[in-house]
Design a protein around this motif. Structure first.
Motif, PDB file in Angstrom:
ATOM      1  N   LEU A 185      50.725  57.400  14.290  1.00 40.96           N
ATOM      2  CA  LEU A 185      51.486  59.030  13.812  1.00 40.96           C
ATOM      3  C   LEU A 185      51.024  60.326  15.283  1.00 40.96           C
ATOM      4  O   LEU A 185      52.417  61.185  15.081  1.00 40.96           O
ATOM      5  CB  LEU A 185      50.573  59.436  12.641  1.00 40.96           C
ATOM      6  CG  LEU A 185      50.982  58.880  11.667  1.00 40.96           C
ATOM      7  CD1 LEU A 185      50.330  59.793   9.966  1.00 40.96           C
ATOM      8  CD2 LEU A 185      52.242  58.471  11.454  1.00 40.96           C
ATOM      9  N   HIS A 186      50.578  59.987  16.644  1.00 40.80           N
ATOM     10  CA  HIS A 186      50.104  60.995  16.815  1.00 40.80           C
ATOM     11  C   HIS A 186      50.466  60.906  18.711  1.00 40.80           C
ATOM     12  O   HIS A 186      49.382  61.342  19.441  1.00 40.80           O
ATOM     13  CB  HIS A 186      48.839  61.456  16.489  1.00 40.80           C
ATOM     14  CG  HIS A 186      48.322  61.990  15.547  1.00 40.80           C
ATOM     15  ND1 HIS A 186      48.996  63.865  14.574  1.00 40.80           N
ATOM     16  CD2 HIS A 186      47.371  62.030  14.634  1.00 40.80           C
ATOM     17  CE1 HIS A 186      49.066  63.673  13.769  1.00 40.80           C
ATOM     18  NE2 HIS A 186      48.148  62.482  13.092  1.00 40.80           N
ATOM     19  N   THR A 187      50.750  59.628  18.902  1.00 40.37           N
ATOM     20  CA  THR A 187      51.396  59.006  19.914  1.00 40.37           C
ATOM     21  C   THR A 187      52.018  59.435  20.309  1.00 40.37           C
ATOM     22  O   THR A 187      53.341  59.768  19.333  1.00 40.37           O
ATOM     23  CB  THR A 187      50.544  57.844  20.716  1.00 40.37           C
ATOM     24  OG1 THR A 187      51.448  56.933  20.043  1.00 40.37           O
ATOM     25  CG2 THR A 187      48.750  58.010  20.238  1.00 40.37           C
ATOM     26  N   THR A 188      52.230  59.264  21.663  1.00 37.40           N
ATOM     27  CA  THR A 188      53.930  59.860  21.900  1.00 37.40           C
ATOM     28  C   THR A 188      55.089  59.148  23.299  1.00 37.40           C
ATOM     29  O   THR A 188      53.986  58.884  24.447  1.00 37.40           O
ATOM     30  CB  THR A 188      54.243  61.399  22.403  1.00 37.40           C
ATOM     31  OG1 THR A 188      55.496  62.019  23.044  1.00 37.40           O
ATOM     32  CG2 THR A 188      53.424  61.437  23.722  1.00 37.40           C
ATOM     33  N   THR A 189      56.056  59.042  23.688  1.00 38.68           N
ATOM     34  CA  THR A 189      56.789  58.422  24.891  1.00 38.68           C
ATOM     35  C   THR A 189      57.282  59.168  25.237  1.00 38.68           C
ATOM     36  O   THR A 189      58.319  59.468  26.528  1.00 38.68           O
ATOM     37  CB  THR A 189      57.481  56.984  23.966  1.00 38.68           C
ATOM     38  OG1 THR A 189      59.249  57.697  23.270  1.00 38.68           O
ATOM     39  CG2 THR A 189      57.304  56.235  22.899  1.00 38.68           C
TER      40      THR A 189
END
Length: 398
Positions: free
Chosen positions: A109-113
């Motif tokens: 829920l808290h990682t990004t691309t």
């Protein structure tokens, strides 16, 4: 006997090159003069950019980008030239891979691309004509929303204010999408994506439910992520007119495939189909006596486009036997027999912690390959003995 080693990487342990080196060393331990060839295979995950650049004699570009947990990291991508065409090769794992997410922070829920978008931007600014993106070994599940923001996409709330998406669930606040600030060169550059064609974004087989737990999501978080990605897909269809809910490959790398489809007009390809354009694998398999392949975990997912079974399907065309080595043998591994793998073995020699297994992996791979070749030799000797007995006209059993 000619043996060709065609492994993929062992995720979070060894890349494909390192696995191939260990396989070759095991073969030479068995017989120093055995004819071997190492062909480490890339499935779009870790090592994809470096491998393609090496094959094409290109350049590796180093770039500082936003990592999957929002900290700056050192990343890279490649550029090579063929005729008048300048091509960039990007692996999403170099900017948003699972290996880059500390175990204590594994919450999809808290990682990004976002960093993937930054790599694409840098390539566009270097005037490439084409971009190849490898999806694999991801540590994210944001549907490519972070990447989209880096490229200029704005997700707007009910007051038409841009939302800074720091958590995937922030997407739930969006009611519309503004794409007017997308990088203009996206309209001039073709983007091809190597991905798992069977991964989809939404539904019971959607990326949240299938891969969320592998990335650290609890059952409650899986439900939240699934609802968010459903909303994200609805938003894209309503605002952009692209249906990504269950498009083939839309769930690749935590939904990055969906983001690339929607915002970069990318074309998604079964990863092996795209990779075969750059690696001349079929001729090499056809001229071998034995193929040894491998990956970190062999299970029911392996036949769905992963390297060992793709290799095996080619080998079956030429009646070449295939043996796979793996770290762990998971649920449904027996399905790989129907996909063309003749036998598989685990390299694990005794009960150990994961950290010790990772540390011992190179030596255990060597041991496994040496053992496989010794077993094959026994089989050859038994067959020769049986043939001699039959040629002598006896009915004696062996």
């Amino acid at each position: 006997m000619k043996v060709i080693m065609i492994p993929s990487g062992f995720k979070e342990c060894l890349d494909a090159d390192e696995v191939a080196v260990a396989m070759g060393a095991g073969a030479k331990r068995f017989e120093p003069f055995i004819q071997t060839e190492m062909l480490p295979m890339i499935d779009g995950g870790e090592g994809f950019a470096k491998a393609i650049v090496r094959m094409k004699d290109g350049d590796l570009i180093h770039k500082t980008v936003t990592g999957p947990v929002w900290k700056k990291i050192n990343s890279h991508y490649g550029i090579f030239q063929e005729g008048n065409e300048r091509t960039a090769v990007i692996e999403m794992a170099a900017a948003a891979g699972l290996k880059l997410v500390p175990k204590s922070l594994r919450n999809p829920l808290h990682t990004t691309t976002y960093g993937v978008g930054e790599l694409i931007l840098d390539a566009l600014n270097k005037r490439v004509n084409k971009i190849i993106i490898g999806c694999g070994d991801s540590g994210t599940s944001d549907g490519g929303a972070g990447m989209a923001q880096a490229l200029g996409v704005q997700f707007l709330n009910d007051k038409q204010h841009p939302i800074d998406i720091r958590s995937v669930t922030d997407i739930m606040k969006a009611v519309t999408i503004n794409t007017s600030k997308l990088h203009p060169r996206l309209q001039e550059v073709s983007i091809d994506v190597a991905c798992n064609w069977k991964n989809v974004l939404c539904g019971k087989r959607g990326v949240a439910r299938v891969f969320g737990p592998q990335k650290g999501a609890s059952p409650e978080q899986v439900n939240s992520l699934s609802e968010t990605l459903d909303h994200y897909a609805d938003l894209i269809e309503n605002c952009i007119g692209v249906n990504i809910h269950c498009s083939p490959g839309s769930g690749a790398s935590g939904g990055l495939g969906a983001g690339l489809l929607a915002f970069a007009d990318a074309k998604l390809h079964p990863r092996f189909d795209l990779i075969k354009q750059y690696v001349q694998i079929e001729e090499k398999i056809a001229n071998a006596d034995l193929v040894i392949t491998g990956e970190g975990s062999l299970d029911f997912q392996t036949p769905d486009g992963k390297i060992p079974c793709e290799v095996a399907r080619i080998a079956k065309k030429y009646n070449i036997p295939v043996i796979a080595i793996t770290g762990t043998i998971g649920r449904g591994a027996e399905s790989n027999y129907d996909a063309g793998i003749d036998a598989y073995v685990s390299i694990i020699q005794n009960p150990v912690t994961l950290d010790k297994a990772i540390a011992n992996a190179p030596r255990w791979i060597e041991d496994s390959v040496e053992c496989i070749l010794r077993q094959i030799t026994i089989g050859v000797k038994l067959a020769n003995q049986k043939n001699r007995i039959q040629s002598n006209g006896t009915n004696q059993s062996i």
